[in-house]
Design a protein around this motif. Structure first.
Motif, PDB file in Angstrom:
ATOM      1  N   ALA A   1      -8.572  -2.424  -2.790  1.00  0.00           N
ATOM      2  CA  ALA A   1      -9.740  -2.113  -1.965  1.00  0.00           C
ATOM      3  C   ALA A   1     -10.093  -3.312  -1.079  1.00  0.00           C
ATOM      4  O   ALA A   1     -10.005  -4.469  -1.509  1.00  0.00           O
ATOM      5  CB  ALA A   1     -10.920  -1.750  -2.847  1.00  0.00           C
TER       6      ALA A   1
ATOM      7  N   VAL B   1     -11.074   0.945   8.162  1.00  0.00           N
ATOM      8  CA  VAL B   1     -11.413   0.921   6.737  1.00  0.00           C
ATOM      9  C   VAL B   1     -12.765   1.598   6.516  1.00  0.00           C
ATOM     10  O   VAL B   1     -13.815   1.062   6.884  1.00  0.00           O
ATOM     11  CB  VAL B   1     -11.460  -0.529   6.203  1.00  0.00           C
ATOM     12  CG1 VAL B   1     -11.713  -0.517   4.690  1.00  0.00           C
ATOM     13  CG2 VAL B   1     -10.163  -1.266   6.519  1.00  0.00           C
TER      14      VAL B   1
ATOM     15  N   TYR C   1       0.853  -1.188   0.000  1.00  0.00           N
ATOM     16  CA  TYR C   1       0.000   0.000   0.000  1.00  0.00           C
ATOM     17  C   TYR C   1       0.890   1.239   0.000  1.00  0.00           C
ATOM     18  O   TYR C   1       1.901   1.291   0.719  1.00  0.00           O
ATOM     19  CB  TYR C   1      -0.920   0.012   1.225  1.00  0.00           C
ATOM     20  CG  TYR C   1      -2.121  -0.890   1.068  1.00  0.00           C
ATOM     21  CD1 TYR C   1      -3.359  -0.381   0.721  1.00  0.00           C
ATOM     22  CD2 TYR C   1      -1.987  -2.270   1.246  1.00  0.00           C
ATOM     23  CE1 TYR C   1      -4.453  -1.220   0.551  1.00  0.00           C
ATOM     24  CE2 TYR C   1      -3.079  -3.110   1.080  1.00  0.00           C
ATOM     25  CZ  TYR C   1      -4.306  -2.581   0.730  1.00  0.00           C
ATOM     26  OH  TYR C   1      -5.382  -3.414   0.550  1.00  0.00           O
TER      27      TYR C   1
ATOM     28  N   THR D   1      -0.104   8.019   1.276  1.00  0.00           N
ATOM     29  CA  THR D   1      -0.499   9.209   0.535  1.00  0.00           C
ATOM     30  C   THR D   1      -0.075  10.468   1.280  1.00  0.00           C
ATOM     31  O   THR D   1       0.408  10.428   2.415  1.00  0.00           O
ATOM     32  CB  THR D   1      -2.023   9.246   0.321  1.00  0.00           C
ATOM     33  OG1 THR D   1      -2.657   9.555   1.586  1.00  0.00           O
ATOM     34  CG2 THR D   1      -2.546   7.909  -0.186  1.00  0.00           C
TER      35      THR D   1
ATOM     36  N   ARG E   1      -3.133   3.864   0.021  1.00  0.00           N
ATOM     37  CA  ARG E   1      -3.756   3.602  -1.277  1.00  0.00           C
ATOM     38  C   ARG E   1      -3.283   2.250  -1.785  1.00  0.00           C
ATOM     39  O   ARG E   1      -2.078   1.978  -1.847  1.00  0.00           O
ATOM     40  CB  ARG E   1      -3.368   4.694  -2.277  1.00  0.00           C
ATOM     41  CG  ARG E   1      -4.018   4.543  -3.655  1.00  0.00           C
ATOM     42  CD  ARG E   1      -3.493   5.576  -4.639  1.00  0.00           C
ATOM     43  NE  ARG E   1      -3.781   6.929  -4.189  1.00  0.00           N
ATOM     44  CZ  ARG E   1      -2.866   7.848  -3.966  1.00  0.00           C
ATOM     45  NH1 ARG E   1      -1.599   7.553  -4.140  1.00  0.00           N
ATOM     46  NH2 ARG E   1      -3.195   9.065  -3.572  1.00  0.00           N
ATOM     47  N   GLY E   2      -4.248   1.382  -2.123  1.00  0.00           N
ATOM     48  CA  GLY E   2      -3.905   0.058  -2.624  1.00  0.00           C
ATOM     49  C   GLY E   2      -5.164  -0.717  -2.954  1.00  0.00           C
ATOM     50  O   GLY E   2      -6.216  -0.126  -3.256  1.00  0.00           O
TER      51      GLY E   2
ATOM     52  N   THR F   1     -14.750   3.539   1.336  1.00  0.00           N
ATOM     53  CA  THR F   1     -13.935   3.526   0.116  1.00  0.00           C
ATOM     54  C   THR F   1     -13.127   2.248  -0.011  1.00  0.00           C
ATOM     55  O   THR F   1     -12.639   1.915  -1.095  1.00  0.00           O
ATOM     56  CB  THR F   1     -12.955   4.702   0.112  1.00  0.00           C
ATOM     57  OG1 THR F   1     -12.069   4.568   1.238  1.00  0.00           O
ATOM     58  CG2 THR F   1     -13.690   6.037   0.173  1.00  0.00           C
TER      59      THR F   1
ATOM     60  N   GLN G   1     -10.228   1.862   1.329  1.00  0.00           N
ATOM     61  CA  GLN G   1      -8.815   2.223   1.467  1.00  0.00           C
ATOM     62  C   GLN G   1      -8.509   2.462   2.956  1.00  0.00           C
ATOM     63  O   GLN G   1      -9.128   3.326   3.576  1.00  0.00           O
ATOM     64  CB  GLN G   1      -8.496   3.477   0.654  1.00  0.00           C
ATOM     65  CG  GLN G   1      -8.789   3.347  -0.835  1.00  0.00           C
ATOM     66  CD  GLN G   1      -7.905   2.282  -1.501  1.00  0.00           C
ATOM     67  OE1 GLN G   1      -6.684   2.318  -1.395  1.00  0.00           O
ATOM     68  NE2 GLN G   1      -8.547   1.327  -2.169  1.00  0.00           N
TER      69      GLN G   1
ATOM     70  N   THR H   1       6.027   2.801   0.157  1.00  0.00           N
ATOM     71  CA  THR H   1       5.022   1.751   0.258  1.00  0.00           C
ATOM     72  C   THR H   1       5.237   0.929   1.521  1.00  0.00           C
ATOM     73  O   THR H   1       6.356   0.802   2.026  1.00  0.00           O
ATOM     74  CB  THR H   1       5.052   0.820  -0.973  1.00  0.00           C
ATOM     75  OG1 THR H   1       6.373   0.310  -1.141  1.00  0.00           O
ATOM     76  CG2 THR H   1       4.616   1.562  -2.215  1.00  0.00           C
TER      77      THR H   1
ATOM     78  N   THR I   1      -6.885   3.416   6.686  1.00  0.00           N
ATOM     79  CA  THR I   1      -6.123   4.443   7.383  1.00  0.00           C
ATOM     80  C   THR I   1      -5.411   3.791   8.561  1.00  0.00           C
ATOM     81  O   THR I   1      -6.046   3.087   9.351  1.00  0.00           O
ATOM     82  CB  THR I   1      -7.048   5.558   7.905  1.00  0.00           C
ATOM     83  OG1 THR I   1      -7.655   6.221   6.790  1.00  0.00           O
ATOM     84  CG2 THR I   1      -6.261   6.586   8.719  1.00  0.00           C
TER      85      THR I   1
ATOM     86  N   ARG J   1      -3.232   7.859   5.556  1.00  0.00           N
ATOM     87  CA  ARG J   1      -4.166   7.311   4.573  1.00  0.00           C
ATOM     88  C   ARG J   1      -3.362   6.539   3.534  1.00  0.00           C
ATOM     89  O   ARG J   1      -2.378   7.038   3.002  1.00  0.00           O
ATOM     90  CB  ARG J   1      -4.974   8.430   3.919  1.00  0.00           C
ATOM     91  CG  ARG J   1      -5.948   9.105   4.875  1.00  0.00           C
ATOM     92  CD  ARG J   1      -6.869  10.044   4.130  1.00  0.00           C
ATOM     93  NE  ARG J   1      -7.711  10.815   5.029  1.00  0.00           N
ATOM     94  CZ  ARG J   1      -8.852  10.370   5.553  1.00  0.00           C
ATOM     95  NH1 ARG J   1      -9.274   9.153   5.237  1.00  0.00           N
ATOM     96  NH2 ARG J   1      -9.557  11.122   6.362  1.00  0.00           N
TER      97      ARG J   1
END
Length: 286
Positions: free
Chosen positions: A217, A238, A200, A203, A214-215, A241, A243, A279, A245, A212
């Motif tokens: 879902a 989660v 992930y 961001t 991103r990867g 979305t 995604q 990442t 946190t 937060r």
């Protein structure tokens, strides 16, 4: 009285110790240094108590002036640093003479640097801690040019270590160990495997409260509202979305989204040094 005068702060500089543990039932989060091991190391190099307060610097840029001769140490993310224009190193006691300025550039790797001073930053504690909780607004104000930080009395113990050989925070992918969270059953059977299968990205929407990510879902099997429940550092909450946190030290004490996994406590300092754009690869701890 000896003190540190703040001249510049960089993106963010706050006073931090080891926080306010054990007060969640009162609605008070722990806060404290995001990378507690680095703060402890700085204090040990100076023979301070482990929970003495220092300055947490996010992405360099701090400049301070000494009032009185001070002994300081820089730990965590290694910044290019000068004292009165001369380069100084990290993970080592450094003399900061009366009137001299210490200036930090941006670290090559890592995110958070700790400036500790022999005697500790001696601002008034709030609820037993000198930490700034940026979410709750507890503790000393976020540092600004002109802030004056008193320094406490030196401990009787004398420093005995010249240099602590510790590795720099990594620049590439970072592995964090995770256990299944209290609401893992709110997700599909594949969701946790998906969390640990591929990295992930961190961001720009990241701070001391949380990161937060991103990867892939993470899909839920239950869509109803979850009553707010207690949160801990390391919780992977989660939202709809999909995604996640990752909550850090200034996280909210309650949350209304399900927690799929929790990063183990001993890996949270490593998480705090991960920059946006890097990442994270989660590995299940069994």
């Amino acid at each position: 009285m000896k003190s540190l005068e703040v001249l510049e702060t960089g993106p963010l500089a706050t006073v931090q110790d080891l926080g306010r543990p054990g007060q969640a039932a009162l609605g008070v989060g722990r806060s404290g240094a995001a990378d507690a091991a680095s703060l402890r190391l700085g204090n040990r190099l100076l023979r301070n108590d482990d929970d003495s307060a220092g300055i947490e610097v996010t992405y360099g840029g701090l400049a301070v002036r000494a009032h009185g001769d001070l002994l300081v140490a820089l730990t965590g993310a290694r910044c290019p640093a000068t004292v009165a224009g001369r380069c100084v190193g990290s993970n080592s006691p450094v003399l900061l003479p009366d009137g001299a300025e210490l200036r930090l550039g941006a670290p090559a790797t890592g995110l958070r640097t700790y400036l500790t001073v022999r005697g500790g930053v001696d601002v008034a504690p709030v609820l037993g801690s000198r930490s700034t909780d940026v979410l709750a607004g507890l503790g000393p104000e976020v540092l600004a040019p002109g802030s004056e930080l008193p320094v406490g009395p030196c401990p009787r113990r004398q420093p005995t270590v010249d240099l602590a050989p510790v590795p720099d925070p990594p620049s590439g992918e970072v592995q964090l160990r995770v256990v299944r969270g209290p609401r893992a059953d709110w997700f599909t059977d594949e969701a946790f495997d998906r969390l640990t299968a591929a990295p992930y990205e961190v961001t720009n929407e990241s701070d001391r409260v949380g990161m937060r990510l991103r990867g892939a879902a993470l899909e839920r099997v239950r869509s109803e509202e979850l009553p707010s429940e207690g949160m801990v550092p390391g919780a992977l909450q989660v939202p709809p979305t999909g995604q996640p946190t990752l909550f850090l030290v200034d996280h909210p004490v309650t949350g209304g989204y399900p927690v799929l996994g929790v990063v183990v406590t001993t890996d949270l300092g490593r998480a705090a040094q991960v920059r946006p754009g890097q990442t994270i690869h989660f590995k299940e701890m069994r």
